[in-house]
Write a protein that holds these residues in place. Structure first.
Motif, mmCIF file in Angstrom:
data_model
loop_
_atom_site.group_PDB
_atom_site.id
_atom_site.type_symbol
_atom_site.label_atom_id
_atom_site.label_comp_id
_atom_site.label_asym_id
_atom_site.label_seq_id
_atom_site.Cartn_x
_atom_site.Cartn_y
_atom_site.Cartn_z
ATOM 1 N N CYS A 111 0.837 -1.211 0.000
ATOM 2 C CA CYS A 111 0.000 0.000 0.000
ATOM 3 C C CYS A 111 0.873 1.263 0.000
ATOM 4 O O CYS A 111 0.477 2.281 -0.571
ATOM 5 C CB CYS A 111 -0.987 0.006 1.164
ATOM 6 S SG CYS A 111 -0.249 -0.011 2.810
ATOM 7 N N VAL A 112 2.068 1.200 0.592
ATOM 8 C CA VAL A 112 2.893 2.419 0.656
ATOM 9 C C VAL A 112 3.483 2.795 -0.709
ATOM 10 O O VAL A 112 4.027 3.887 -0.866
ATOM 11 C CB VAL A 112 4.014 2.323 1.723
ATOM 12 C CG1 VAL A 112 3.425 2.121 3.117
ATOM 13 C CG2 VAL A 112 5.024 1.244 1.400
ATOM 14 N N LEU A 113 3.332 1.906 -1.697
ATOM 15 C CA LEU A 113 3.789 2.249 -3.058
ATOM 16 C C LEU A 113 2.802 3.166 -3.776
ATOM 17 O O LEU A 113 3.083 3.666 -4.864
ATOM 18 C CB LEU A 113 4.001 0.971 -3.887
ATOM 19 C CG LEU A 113 5.230 0.158 -3.491
ATOM 20 C CD1 LEU A 113 5.261 -1.167 -4.238
ATOM 21 C CD2 LEU A 113 6.509 0.954 -3.757
ATOM 22 N N SER A 114 1.646 3.385 -3.177
ATOM 23 C CA SER A 114 0.641 4.283 -3.755
ATOM 24 C C SER A 114 1.119 5.722 -3.892
ATOM 25 O O SER A 114 0.587 6.473 -4.674
ATOM 26 C CB SER A 114 -0.563 4.327 -2.826
ATOM 27 O OG SER A 114 -1.638 3.657 -3.307
ATOM 28 N N GLU B 228 6.163 -5.909 -8.260
ATOM 29 C CA GLU B 228 6.947 -7.130 -8.548
ATOM 30 C C GLU B 228 8.367 -7.018 -7.999
ATOM 31 O O GLU B 228 8.927 -8.003 -7.535
ATOM 32 C CB GLU B 228 6.988 -7.418 -10.056
ATOM 33 C CG GLU B 228 5.659 -7.892 -10.629
ATOM 34 C CD GLU B 228 4.994 -8.987 -9.810
ATOM 35 O OE1 GLU B 228 5.641 -10.008 -9.484
ATOM 36 O OE2 GLU B 228 3.805 -8.824 -9.461
ATOM 37 N N LYS B 229 8.945 -5.818 -8.066
ATOM 38 C CA LYS B 229 10.294 -5.634 -7.505
ATOM 39 C C LYS B 229 10.289 -5.962 -6.018
ATOM 40 O O LYS B 229 11.239 -6.516 -5.489
ATOM 41 C CB LYS B 229 10.765 -4.178 -7.682
ATOM 42 C CG LYS B 229 11.427 -3.883 -9.007
ATOM 43 C CD LYS B 229 12.098 -2.508 -8.903
ATOM 44 C CE LYS B 229 12.450 -1.943 -10.252
ATOM 45 N NZ LYS B 229 13.369 -2.772 -11.008
ATOM 46 N N ASN C 20 10.050 -9.749 -5.690
ATOM 47 C CA ASN C 20 11.333 -10.399 -6.000
ATOM 48 C C ASN C 20 12.431 -10.026 -5.022
ATOM 49 O O ASN C 20 13.602 -10.337 -5.273
ATOM 50 C CB ASN C 20 11.844 -9.962 -7.393
ATOM 51 C CG ASN C 20 10.864 -10.292 -8.466
ATOM 52 O OD1 ASN C 20 10.067 -11.209 -8.301
ATOM 53 N ND2 ASN C 20 10.892 -9.539 -9.560
ATOM 54 N N GLN C 21 12.068 -9.287 -3.988
ATOM 55 C CA GLN C 21 13.019 -8.851 -2.964
ATOM 56 C C GLN C 21 14.132 -7.962 -3.509
ATOM 57 O O GLN C 21 15.238 -7.912 -2.962
ATOM 58 C CB GLN C 21 13.602 -10.057 -2.226
ATOM 59 C CG GLN C 21 12.514 -10.740 -1.449
ATOM 60 C CD GLN C 21 12.914 -12.097 -0.916
ATOM 61 O OE1 GLN C 21 14.053 -12.513 -1.015
ATOM 62 N NE2 GLN C 21 11.953 -12.783 -0.347
ATOM 63 N N GLU C 22 13.843 -7.263 -4.609
ATOM 64 C CA GLU C 22 14.814 -6.282 -5.116
ATOM 65 C C GLU C 22 14.643 -4.977 -4.360
ATOM 66 O O GLU C 22 15.580 -4.204 -4.220
ATOM 67 C CB GLU C 22 14.521 -5.982 -6.595
ATOM 68 C CG GLU C 22 15.021 -6.999 -7.578
ATOM 69 C CD GLU C 22 14.473 -6.655 -8.951
ATOM 70 O OE1 GLU C 22 14.855 -5.611 -9.505
ATOM 71 O OE2 GLU C 22 13.637 -7.434 -9.460
ATOM 72 N N LEU C 23 13.434 -4.704 -3.944
ATOM 73 C CA LEU C 23 13.094 -3.448 -3.280
ATOM 74 C C LEU C 23 12.548 -3.789 -1.899
ATOM 75 O O LEU C 23 11.689 -4.672 -1.780
ATOM 76 C CB LEU C 23 12.037 -2.729 -4.135
ATOM 77 C CG LEU C 23 11.100 -1.714 -3.488
ATOM 78 C CD1 LEU C 23 11.879 -0.495 -3.040
ATOM 79 C CD2 LEU C 23 10.031 -1.282 -4.495
#
Ligand code: NAD
Ligand code: ZN
Length: 379
Positions: free
Chosen positions: A173-176, A336-337, A340-343
């Motif tokens: 949700c914080v990616l909003s 997705e990042k 995938n544990q990139e972010l």
């Protein structure tokens, strides 16, 4: 039993007047109209912009209003003309939209949609100029087209990112808003190359998300600049390697950074809103290739002043809105990042409260405590 086409009665936190605690009320939420979707909000978080408009200093006060714009939820029903979303889809409502038809949406370079670009003054839906929220027939205004401090909300389809249903909504949700803004400012706009140095001005949530972008890009040095030394300890967790407090030096901070780095940083990202920090962020980048990116929202009467030679010496000054992300096209890939544990996102979520205690989230932000407080709608 389906609620599609019906008015839904649910709880919402209503801001009746500026600066007064929100009150949880039973509201009626009308069905979505043409190109709209009704979303069951599961998690929402508080951002400075909510507090700014709740406080209503320096802008048009619009009350009663349902605030909230960082959130995750599930589509309950869709209005006429909506073909790319269906009930059950997991979504993030976004405060700025993507109509997919205007010159900006058709340009690869812009995310400043003509139709759905952020509009802080609008309190109704675009389709008919009416609100979908009411209490006993009296309309309650929307906020940023999202109004996520409600168990159900109605949003224009162009402001809805459909995401991986496996993604935990209490985290993504914080990616909003804030996290995408800072992260995108670095990875999409500043674009540091592996091994380069990056200065981040302002170590609030947005600046730390910009630092996360620098970490993911493989920056060799991440220099955090903040007037508040208490921000430094926390920033270490975000990969910030060195700190500069402008107040601790008797010369301009840009000169300090130029000396520290033997000519300037390769990239800088300003996340303060201070005009002085914006100028310093530009003047601390290396000549020949340095790029500075402005993210902070300045005061109304601010003016950016620098000597043009600073530009002629092959420095680049840029600004960005929502990290240059197109909400519908790009945000699913940012989710997705995280998957995938990139972010990393979990480290941004420092507090969590049930919906009934939403005012606590405001208190935390006003006290400058923590980064993001997630509000659980079902609690
Ligand atoms: P925040 O208040 O949590 O953090 C700002 C930090 O900047 C604070 O730690 C403060 O001490 C520091 N600071 C202030 N003046 C400074 C100066 N002169 N030098 C160094 N540090 C200084 O804010 P936030 O939520 O992280 O947001 C940062 C900025 O980003 C705000 O201006 C916000 O409005 C803006 N923002 C922009 C967008 C966009 O799309 N462009 C989106 C969201 C937020
Ligand atoms: Zn558009």
């Amino acid at each position: 039993m389906s609620t599609a086409g019906q008015v839904i009665r649910c709880k919402a936190a209503v801001a009746w007047e500026s600066g007064k605690p929100l009150s949880i009320e039973e509201v009626e939420v009308a069905p979505p109209q043409k190109n709209e979707v009704r979303i069951k909000i599961l998690f929402t978080s508080l951002c400075h912009t909510d507090v700014y408009f709740w406080d209503a200093k320096g802008q048009n006060p619009l009350f009663p209003r349902i605030l909230g714009h960082e959130a995750g939820g599930i589509v309950e029903s869709v209005g006429e003309g909506v073909t790319d979303l269906k009930p059950g889809d997991h979504v993030l409502p976004i405060f700025t939209g993507e109509c997919k038809e205007c010159a900006h949406c058709l340009s690869e370079e812009s995310n400043m949609c003509d139709l759905l670009r952020i509009n802080t003054d609008r309190g109704e839906m675009i389709h008919d100029g009416k609100s979908r929220f009411s209490i006993n027939g009296k309309p309650i205004y929307h906020f940023l087209g999202t109004s996520t401090f409600s168990e159900y909300t109605v949003v224009h389809v162009g402001q809805v990112a459909k995401i991986n249903p496996e993604a935990p909504l209490d985290k993504v949700c914080v990616l909003s808003c804030g996290m995408s803004t800072g992260f995108g400012a670095t990875v999409n706009v500043a674009k540091p190359k592996k091994g380069q140095s990056v200065a981040i001005f302002g170590l609030g949530a947005v600046g730390l998300a910009a630092a996360e972008g620098a970490r993911v890009s493989g920056a060799s040095r991440i220099i955090g600049v903040d007037l508040n030394p208490s921000r430094f300890e926390q920033a270490k967790k975000f990969g910030v390697t060195e700190f500069v407090n402008p107040k601790a030096h008797d010369k301009p901070v840009q000169e300090v950074i130029v000396e520290m780095t033997g000519g300037g940083v390769d990239r800088s990202v300003e996340c303060t809103g201070s005009i002085q920090a914006m100028i310093s962020a530009f003047e601390c980048v290396h000549d020949g290739w340095g790029v500075a990116v402005l993210v902070g929202v300045p005061n109304k009467d601010d003016a950016f002043k620098t000597h043009p030679v600073n530009l002629l010496n092959e420095r680049t000054l840029k600004g960005t809105f929502f990290g240059n992300y197109k909400p519908r096209t790009d945000i699913p890939a940012v989710v997705e990042k995280y998957m995938n544990q990139e972010l990393e996102l979990d480290k941004f979520i420092t507090h969590s409260v049930p919906f009934s205690e939403i005012n606590k989230a405001f208190e935390l932000m006003l006290a400058g405590e923590g980064l993001r407080c997630v509000i659980r709608m079902d609690a």
